[in-house]
Design a protein around this motif. Structure first.
Motif, PDB file in Angstrom:
ATOM      1  N   PRO A 114       0.521  -1.261   0.378  1.00 51.96           N
ATOM      2  CA  PRO A 114       0.289  -0.163  -0.291  1.00 51.96           C
ATOM      3  C   PRO A 114       0.739   1.010  -0.251  1.00 51.96           C
ATOM      4  CG  PRO A 114       0.136  -0.468   1.851  1.00 51.96           C
ATOM      5  CD  PRO A 114       0.887  -1.708   1.494  1.00 51.96           C
ATOM      6  N   PHE A 115      -0.034   2.002  -0.664  1.00 47.77           N
ATOM      7  CA  PHE A 115       1.034   3.986  -0.807  1.00 47.77           C
ATOM      8  C   PHE A 115      -0.352   4.258  -0.342  1.00 47.77           C
ATOM      9  CE2 PHE A 115       3.706   1.156  -3.234  1.00 47.77           C
ATOM     10  CZ  PHE A 115       4.878   1.906  -2.700  1.00 47.77           C
ATOM     11  N   LYS A 116       0.244   5.460   0.566  1.00 41.21           N
ATOM     12  CA  LYS A 116      -0.639   6.513   0.627  1.00 41.21           C
ATOM     13  C   LYS A 116       0.521   8.222   0.392  1.00 41.21           C
ATOM     14  CE  LYS A 116      -3.381   8.526   4.571  1.00 41.21           C
ATOM     15  NZ  LYS A 116      -4.082   8.735   5.461  1.00 41.21           N
ATOM     16  N   LEU A 117       0.230   8.902  -0.585  1.00 43.08           N
ATOM     17  CA  LEU A 117       0.373  10.074  -0.968  1.00 43.08           C
ATOM     18  C   LEU A 117       0.131  11.307  -0.768  1.00 43.08           C
ATOM     19  CD1 LEU A 117       2.231   8.354  -4.151  1.00 43.08           C
ATOM     20  CD2 LEU A 117       3.191   7.626  -1.783  1.00 43.08           C
ATOM     21  N   GLN A 118       1.547  12.412  -0.381  1.00 44.80           N
ATOM     22  CA  GLN A 118       0.628  14.289  -1.048  1.00 44.80           C
ATOM     23  C   GLN A 118       0.935  14.310  -2.156  1.00 44.80           C
ATOM     24  OE1 GLN A 118      -1.337  15.286   1.380  1.00 44.80           O
ATOM     25  NE2 GLN A 118      -1.542  13.310   2.520  1.00 44.80           N
ATOM     26  N   ALA A 119      -0.260  14.712  -2.176  1.00 45.19           N
ATOM     27  CA  ALA A 119       0.558  14.925  -4.054  1.00 45.19           C
ATOM     28  C   ALA A 119      -0.393  16.781  -4.668  1.00 45.19           C
ATOM     29  CB  ALA A 119       0.286  14.173  -5.338  1.00 45.19           C
ATOM     30  N   GLU A 120      -0.132  17.034  -5.417  1.00 45.15           N
ATOM     31  CA  GLU A 120      -0.047  18.871  -5.790  1.00 45.15           C
ATOM     32  C   GLU A 120      -0.342  18.592  -7.432  1.00 45.15           C
ATOM     33  OE1 GLU A 120       1.699  22.755  -6.197  1.00 45.15           O
ATOM     34  OE2 GLU A 120       3.014  21.403  -6.311  1.00 45.15           O
ATOM     35  N   VAL A 121      -1.793  19.044  -7.487  1.00 49.02           N
ATOM     36  CA  VAL A 121      -2.515  18.544  -9.153  1.00 49.02           C
ATOM     37  C   VAL A 121      -1.455  19.815  -9.889  1.00 49.02           C
ATOM     38  CG1 VAL A 121      -3.345  18.757 -10.722  1.00 49.02           C
ATOM     39  CG2 VAL A 121      -4.096  18.333  -8.288  1.00 49.02           C
ATOM     40  N   VAL A 122       0.109  19.388 -10.737  1.00 46.40           N
ATOM     41  CA  VAL A 122       0.801  21.245 -11.157  1.00 46.40           C
ATOM     42  C   VAL A 122       0.523  21.014 -12.928  1.00 46.40           C
ATOM     43  CG1 VAL A 122       2.735  19.770 -10.352  1.00 46.40           C
ATOM     44  CG2 VAL A 122       1.688  18.400 -11.907  1.00 46.40           C
ATOM     45  N   ARG A 123      -1.120  19.569 -14.010  1.00 48.89           N
ATOM     46  CA  ARG A 123      -1.353  20.014 -14.762  1.00 48.89           C
ATOM     47  C   ARG A 123      -2.770  19.587 -14.857  1.00 48.89           C
ATOM     48  NH1 ARG A 123       2.442  17.996 -18.973  1.00 48.89           N
ATOM     49  NH2 ARG A 123       3.035  19.687 -17.983  1.00 48.89           N
ATOM     50  N   VAL A 124      -3.561  19.982 -15.744  1.00 51.81           N
ATOM     51  CA  VAL A 124      -4.480  20.036 -15.295  1.00 51.81           C
ATOM     52  C   VAL A 124      -5.617  19.759 -16.836  1.00 51.81           C
ATOM     53  CG1 VAL A 124      -7.695  20.144 -14.982  1.00 51.81           C
ATOM     54  CG2 VAL A 124      -6.033  21.089 -13.701  1.00 51.81           C
ATOM     55  N   LEU A 125      -5.958  18.514 -17.867  1.00 50.63           N
ATOM     56  CA  LEU A 125      -6.626  17.898 -18.981  1.00 50.63           C
ATOM     57  C   LEU A 125      -8.677  17.691 -19.270  1.00 50.63           C
ATOM     58  CD1 LEU A 125      -3.451  16.495 -19.877  1.00 50.63           C
ATOM     59  CD2 LEU A 125      -4.175  19.201 -20.253  1.00 50.63           C
ATOM     60  N   GLU A 126      -8.300  17.736 -20.159  1.00 51.25           N
ATOM     61  CA  GLU A 126      -9.915  17.089 -20.000  1.00 51.25           C
ATOM     62  C   GLU A 126     -10.458  15.872 -19.551  1.00 51.25           C
ATOM     63  OE1 GLU A 126     -13.022  16.649 -22.955  1.00 51.25           O
ATOM     64  OE2 GLU A 126     -12.062  17.905 -23.785  1.00 51.25           O
ATOM     65  N   ALA A 127      -9.575  14.867 -19.545  1.00 51.12           N
ATOM     66  CA  ALA A 127      -9.323  13.397 -19.115  1.00 51.12           C
ATOM     67  C   ALA A 127      -9.013  13.595 -17.379  1.00 51.12           C
ATOM     68  CB  ALA A 127      -8.738  13.284 -19.165  1.00 51.12           C
ATOM     69  N   GLY A 128      -8.465  14.182 -17.205  1.00 49.24           N
ATOM     70  CA  GLY A 128      -7.618  13.897 -15.677  1.00 49.24           C
ATOM     71  C   GLY A 128      -7.221  14.640 -15.089  1.00 49.24           C
ATOM     72  N   PHE A 129      -6.251  15.242 -14.214  1.00 48.75           N
ATOM     73  CA  PHE A 129      -5.260  15.557 -14.555  1.00 48.75           C
ATOM     74  C   PHE A 129      -3.566  15.353 -13.788  1.00 48.75           C
ATOM     75  CE2 PHE A 129      -7.936  14.684 -10.221  1.00 48.75           C
ATOM     76  CZ  PHE A 129      -6.959  14.731  -9.482  1.00 48.75           C
ATOM     77  N   GLY A 130      -2.991  15.949 -13.927  1.00 45.32           N
ATOM     78  CA  GLY A 130      -1.251  15.568 -13.772  1.00 45.32           C
ATOM     79  C   GLY A 130      -1.113  15.600 -12.184  1.00 45.32           C
ATOM     80  N   VAL A 131      -0.565  14.956 -10.976  1.00 46.27           N
ATOM     81  CA  VAL A 131       0.320  15.333 -10.105  1.00 46.27           C
ATOM     82  C   VAL A 131       2.226  14.872  -9.381  1.00 46.27           C
ATOM     83  CG1 VAL A 131      -1.772  14.994  -8.931  1.00 46.27           C
ATOM     84  CG2 VAL A 131      -0.339  13.028  -9.462  1.00 46.27           C
ATOM     85  N   ARG A 132       2.707  15.832  -9.068  1.00 42.62           N
ATOM     86  CA  ARG A 132       3.280  15.629  -8.017  1.00 42.62           C
ATOM     87  C   ARG A 132       3.364  15.412  -6.958  1.00 42.62           C
ATOM     88  NH1 ARG A 132       5.685  20.940  -8.477  1.00 42.62           N
ATOM     89  NH2 ARG A 132       5.834  20.978 -10.371  1.00 42.62           N
TER      90      ARG A 132
END
Length: 150
Positions: A114-132
């Motif tokens: 299992p993984f539990k991560l903190q992430a920041e949204v860095v890019r938003v597209l129609e299908a979803g978003f990229g996180v760091r």
């Protein structure tokens, strides 16, 4: 007690205090060396990011797909599919609409771990978003290892 005996006793006390101080300095030295290695690793990452032509991606991407669950800072929960994943981030396909800069907690499981991560949204597209991902070096290494096994 003679003067020599008293002086000897004082010297023994001072020697004990110096030995204790020395042990404390050794522990500090070990901690500083560890912090120095972590800083060297961080500097290497930053240097790669600043290299001309770099696309800011410092981790190898894995073309995988797996379920992730996330909760944003407003408490909104959603499920999505992580794709194009690395030890530094991922693209998450979902219908949840977030803005760049929003923070979230992401949970998932890879090969039974299992993984539990903190992430920041860095890019938003129609299908979803990229996180760091914001994770420590140990968790990052574990994630990298799991991704190489997929």
């Amino acid at each position: 007690m003679t003067i020599l005996e008293a002086e000897n006793q004082n010297l023994r006390r001072r020697m004990g205090a110096l030995q204790q101080e020395f042990r404390g300095l050794q522990a500090t030295h070990t901690r500083v060396l560890k912090e120095n290695e972590q800083l060297k690793d961080r500097i290497a990452v930053l240097e790669r990011q600043l290299r001309p032509g770099a696309d800011e991606r410092t981790h190898a991407r894995a073309d995988v797909a797996f379920r992730v669950d996330g909760v944003n800072s407003r408490g909104e929960a959603a499920m999505g599919v992580a794709r194009n994943v690395s030890a530094g981030g991922a693209f998450i396909e979902t219908d949840l609409h977030l803005l760049p800069g929003e923070l979230m907690t992401i949970t998932f499981e890879l090969l039974g771990r299992p993984f539990k991560l903190q992430a920041e949204v860095v890019r938003v597209l129609e299908a979803g978003f990229g996180v760091r991902f914001y994770i420590d070096l140990q968790q990052q290494a574990a994630l990298r290892e799991m991704l190489t096994r997929l």
